[in-house]
Design a protein around this motif. Structure first.
Motif, PDB file in Angstrom:
ATOM      1  N   THR A   1      22.883  37.634  -3.998  1.00  0.00           N
ATOM      2  CA  THR A   1      22.531  37.472  -2.582  1.00  0.00           C
ATOM      3  C   THR A   1      21.606  38.570  -2.073  1.00  0.00           C
ATOM      4  OG1 THR A   1      24.468  38.713  -1.821  1.00  0.00           O
ATOM      5  CG2 THR A   1      24.733  36.334  -2.130  1.00  0.00           C
ATOM      6  N   ALA A   2      20.950  38.267  -0.962  1.00  0.00           N
ATOM      7  CA  ALA A   2      20.084  39.216  -0.264  1.00  0.00           C
ATOM      8  C   ALA A   2      20.346  39.092   1.232  1.00  0.00           C
ATOM      9  CB  ALA A   2      18.616  38.927  -0.573  1.00  0.00           C
ATOM     10  N   ARG A   3      19.956  40.108   1.973  1.00  0.00           N
ATOM     11  CA  ARG A   3      20.171  40.106   3.421  1.00  0.00           C
ATOM     12  C   ARG A   3      19.387  38.986   4.112  1.00  0.00           C
ATOM     13  NH1 ARG A   3      24.392  43.680   4.844  1.00  0.00           N
ATOM     14  NH2 ARG A   3      24.238  45.517   3.508  1.00  0.00           N
ATOM     15  N   GLY A   4      19.970  38.446   5.154  1.00  0.00           N
ATOM     16  CA  GLY A   4      19.318  37.396   5.919  1.00  0.00           C
ATOM     17  C   GLY A   4      18.035  37.830   6.590  1.00  0.00           C
ATOM     18  N   VAL A   5      17.846  39.145   6.745  1.00  0.00           N
ATOM     19  CA  VAL A   5      16.629  39.643   7.378  1.00  0.00           C
ATOM     20  C   VAL A   5      15.383  39.177   6.632  1.00  0.00           C
ATOM     21  CG1 VAL A   5      16.687  41.851   6.117  1.00  0.00           C
ATOM     22  CG2 VAL A   5      15.457  41.695   8.273  1.00  0.00           C
ATOM     23  N   PHE A   6      15.488  38.978   5.311  1.00  0.00           N
ATOM     24  CA  PHE A   6      14.321  38.560   4.542  1.00  0.00           C
ATOM     25  C   PHE A   6      13.967  37.105   4.830  1.00  0.00           C
ATOM     26  CE2 PHE A   6      16.335  41.920   1.879  1.00  0.00           C
ATOM     27  CZ  PHE A   6      15.377  42.890   2.134  1.00  0.00           C
ATOM     28  N   CYS A   7      14.967  36.256   5.005  1.00  0.00           N
ATOM     29  CA  CYS A   7      14.717  34.865   5.373  1.00  0.00           C
ATOM     30  C   CYS A   7      14.113  34.772   6.768  1.00  0.00           C
ATOM     31  CB  CYS A   7      16.009  34.056   5.300  1.00  0.00           C
ATOM     32  SG  CYS A   7      16.756  33.991   3.647  1.00  0.00           S
ATOM     33  N   LEU A   8      14.633  35.564   7.681  1.00  0.00           N
ATOM     34  CA  LEU A   8      14.087  35.593   9.040  1.00  0.00           C
ATOM     35  C   LEU A   8      12.647  36.107   9.036  1.00  0.00           C
ATOM     36  CD1 LEU A   8      17.199  37.024  10.926  1.00  0.00           C
ATOM     37  CD2 LEU A   8      16.232  34.723  11.188  1.00  0.00           C
ATOM     38  N   SER A   9      12.392  37.111   8.202  1.00  0.00           N
ATOM     39  CA  SER A   9      11.042  37.670   8.104  1.00  0.00           C
ATOM     40  C   SER A   9      10.050  36.620   7.633  1.00  0.00           C
ATOM     41  CB  SER A   9      11.047  38.868   7.137  1.00  0.00           C
ATOM     42  OG  SER A   9       9.763  39.423   7.009  1.00  0.00           O
ATOM     43  N   LEU A  10      10.450  35.824   6.643  1.00  0.00           N
ATOM     44  CA  LEU A  10       9.574  34.768   6.142  1.00  0.00           C
ATOM     45  C   LEU A  10       9.304  33.728   7.220  1.00  0.00           C
ATOM     46  CD1 LEU A  10       8.102  33.190   3.909  1.00  0.00           C
ATOM     47  CD2 LEU A  10      10.308  32.221   3.266  1.00  0.00           C
ATOM     48  N   LEU A  11      10.354  33.295   7.921  1.00  0.00           N
ATOM     49  CA  LEU A  11      10.168  32.307   8.987  1.00  0.00           C
ATOM     50  C   LEU A  11       9.247  32.844  10.077  1.00  0.00           C
ATOM     51  CD1 LEU A  11      13.809  30.914   9.323  1.00  0.00           C
ATOM     52  CD2 LEU A  11      11.826  29.747   8.316  1.00  0.00           C
ATOM     53  N   ASP A  12       9.399  34.117  10.430  1.00  0.00           N
ATOM     54  CA  ASP A  12       8.522  34.722  11.438  1.00  0.00           C
ATOM     55  C   ASP A  12       7.076  34.763  10.954  1.00  0.00           C
ATOM     56  OD1 ASP A  12      10.621  35.105  13.156  1.00  0.00           O
ATOM     57  OD2 ASP A  12      10.897  37.223  12.690  1.00  0.00           O
ATOM     58  N   THR A  13       6.885  35.097   9.667  1.00  0.00           N
ATOM     59  CA  THR A  13       5.538  35.160   9.100  1.00  0.00           C
ATOM     60  C   THR A  13       4.850  33.809   9.185  1.00  0.00           C
ATOM     61  OG1 THR A  13       6.168  36.937   7.576  1.00  0.00           O
ATOM     62  CG2 THR A  13       4.213  35.660   7.008  1.00  0.00           C
ATOM     63  N   VAL A  14       5.571  32.754   8.808  1.00  0.00           N
ATOM     64  CA  VAL A  14       5.011  31.408   8.865  1.00  0.00           C
ATOM     65  C   VAL A  14       4.784  30.995  10.316  1.00  0.00           C
ATOM     66  CG1 VAL A  14       5.451  28.978   8.371  1.00  0.00           C
ATOM     67  CG2 VAL A  14       6.040  30.720   6.668  1.00  0.00           C
ATOM     68  N   GLY A  15       5.717  31.330  11.181  1.00  0.00           N
ATOM     69  CA  GLY A  15       5.589  30.977  12.590  1.00  0.00           C
ATOM     70  C   GLY A  15       4.380  31.602  13.244  1.00  0.00           C
ATOM     71  N   GLU A  16       4.067  32.830  12.845  1.00  0.00           N
ATOM     72  CA  GLU A  16       2.912  33.524  13.426  1.00  0.00           C
ATOM     73  C   GLU A  16       1.586  32.887  13.016  1.00  0.00           C
ATOM     74  OE1 GLU A  16       3.534  37.549  12.247  1.00  0.00           O
ATOM     75  OE2 GLU A  16       5.286  37.784  13.544  1.00  0.00           O
ATOM     76  N   LEU A  17       1.617  32.077  11.965  1.00  0.00           N
ATOM     77  CA  LEU A  17       0.417  31.334  11.571  1.00  0.00           C
ATOM     78  C   LEU A  17       0.285  30.032  12.354  1.00  0.00           C
ATOM     79  CD1 LEU A  17       0.479  31.800   7.690  1.00  0.00           C
ATOM     80  CD2 LEU A  17      -0.777  33.109   9.401  1.00  0.00           C
ATOM     81  N   GLY A  18       1.265  29.770  13.210  1.00  0.00           N
ATOM     82  CA  GLY A  18       1.197  28.601  14.077  1.00  0.00           C
ATOM     83  C   GLY A  18       1.524  27.292  13.397  1.00  0.00           C
ATOM     84  N   ASP A  19       2.226  27.372  12.257  1.00  0.00           N
ATOM     85  CA  ASP A  19       2.556  26.146  11.527  1.00  0.00           C
ATOM     86  C   ASP A  19       4.038  25.833  11.696  1.00  0.00           C
ATOM     87  OD1 ASP A  19       2.980  24.097   9.649  1.00  0.00           O
ATOM     88  OD2 ASP A  19       1.329  24.809   8.403  1.00  0.00           O
ATOM     89  N   GLY A  20       4.360  25.122  12.773  1.00  0.00           N
ATOM     90  CA  GLY A  20       5.745  24.766  13.041  1.00  0.00           C
ATOM     91  C   GLY A  20       6.314  23.816  12.004  1.00  0.00           C
ATOM     92  N   VAL A  21       5.465  22.941  11.442  1.00  0.00           N
ATOM     93  CA  VAL A  21       5.923  22.003  10.413  1.00  0.00           C
ATOM     94  C   VAL A  21       6.389  22.766   9.185  1.00  0.00           C
ATOM     95  CG1 VAL A  21       5.222  20.159   8.845  1.00  0.00           C
ATOM     96  CG2 VAL A  21       4.437  20.138  11.224  1.00  0.00           C
ATOM     97  N   MET A  22       5.624  23.778   8.778  1.00  0.00           N
ATOM     98  CA  MET A  22       6.009  24.563   7.603  1.00  0.00           C
ATOM     99  C   MET A  22       7.279  25.362   7.883  1.00  0.00           C
ATOM    100  SD  MET A  22       5.530  25.308   4.491  1.00  0.00           S
ATOM    101  CE  MET A  22       3.868  24.756   4.079  1.00  0.00           C
TER     102      MET A  22
END
Length: 208
Positions: free
Chosen positions: A33-54
């Motif tokens: 396992t790994a901390r949830g912060v990494f999953c949140l970080s990835l979602l934020d990174t994708v979100g900042e690109l403006g791709d809600g579908v991704m």
């Protein structure tokens, strides 16, 4: 208007990375396992690109409704999310390797700001290269519940960091280490990694 020349990775390269991640996922146990912060970080990174579908696709492949930064989640969950987002990130950063490197930098920066990261004073203070680098095995063990980590000194301004039984590719860990050593009080620093076994790698860290 300047033309956007960014392109997706060639099919052969994309296929190789798909296979690489599929192998890594197959080697992970549910208890890795790994901390949830990494999953949140990835979602934020994708979100900042403006791709809600991704963003929704990444969340869908995770099998989770959401993440808590301090909680632990299977590393296979994170790997599936990264593999899903990688084509988009590769277009944004020019190559899959650079996309992974930048994802690692963002993950390290977000971990530093998390509760677990703030509890580690060395990550906040930085400055002294030896003190910061000697703490790397501890930092990794707080973030992950798997893997073996060892730091050895090659020269006063050159350290070697060895990882065994970890799951993210070399460019990702290069990005993590680049972000962490950015806190060192030096003029310039470099991180060069190489894969030694499917889940093992070594990183040369040096500076001036």
């Amino acid at each position: 208007m300047r033309q956007d020349i960014r392109q997706a990775a060639p099919p052969r390269v994309a296929e190789l990375w798909e296979r690489d991640f599929a192998q890594r996922i197959s080697l992970a146990y549910p208890g890795d396992t790994a901390r949830g912060v990494f999953c949140l970080s990835l979602l934020d990174t994708v979100g900042e690109l403006g791709d809600g579908v991704m963003m929704r696709r990444c969340l869908a492949v995770s099998g989770e409704r959401g993440f808590v930064a301090f909680f632990n989640y299977p590393i296979a969950t994170y790997l599936r999310m990264v593999a899903t987002a990688l084509p988009l990130l590769a277009v944004e950063h020019g190559s899959t390797e650079e996309a992974l490197r930048q994802l690692g930098r963002r993950a390290a920066a977000d971990f530093r700001k998390s509760t677990a990261g703030k509890a580690m004073g060395v990550m906040q203070a930085g400055g002294d290269p030896r003190r910061l680098l000697d703490s790397l095995p501890v930092v990794y063990r707080v973030a992950l519940n798997f893997g073996e980590f060892e730091l050895t000194w090659v020269a006063p301004a050159h350290a070697r960091f060895t990882m065994r039984n970890t799951f993210m590719p070399v460019p990702f860990h290069e990005g993590v280490l680049l972000e962490l050593v950015r806190k060192m009080n030096v003029q310039r620093s470099w991180v060069l990694g190489c894969q030694t076994e499917p889940l093992d790698s070594e990183y040369e860290i040096f500076w001036e």
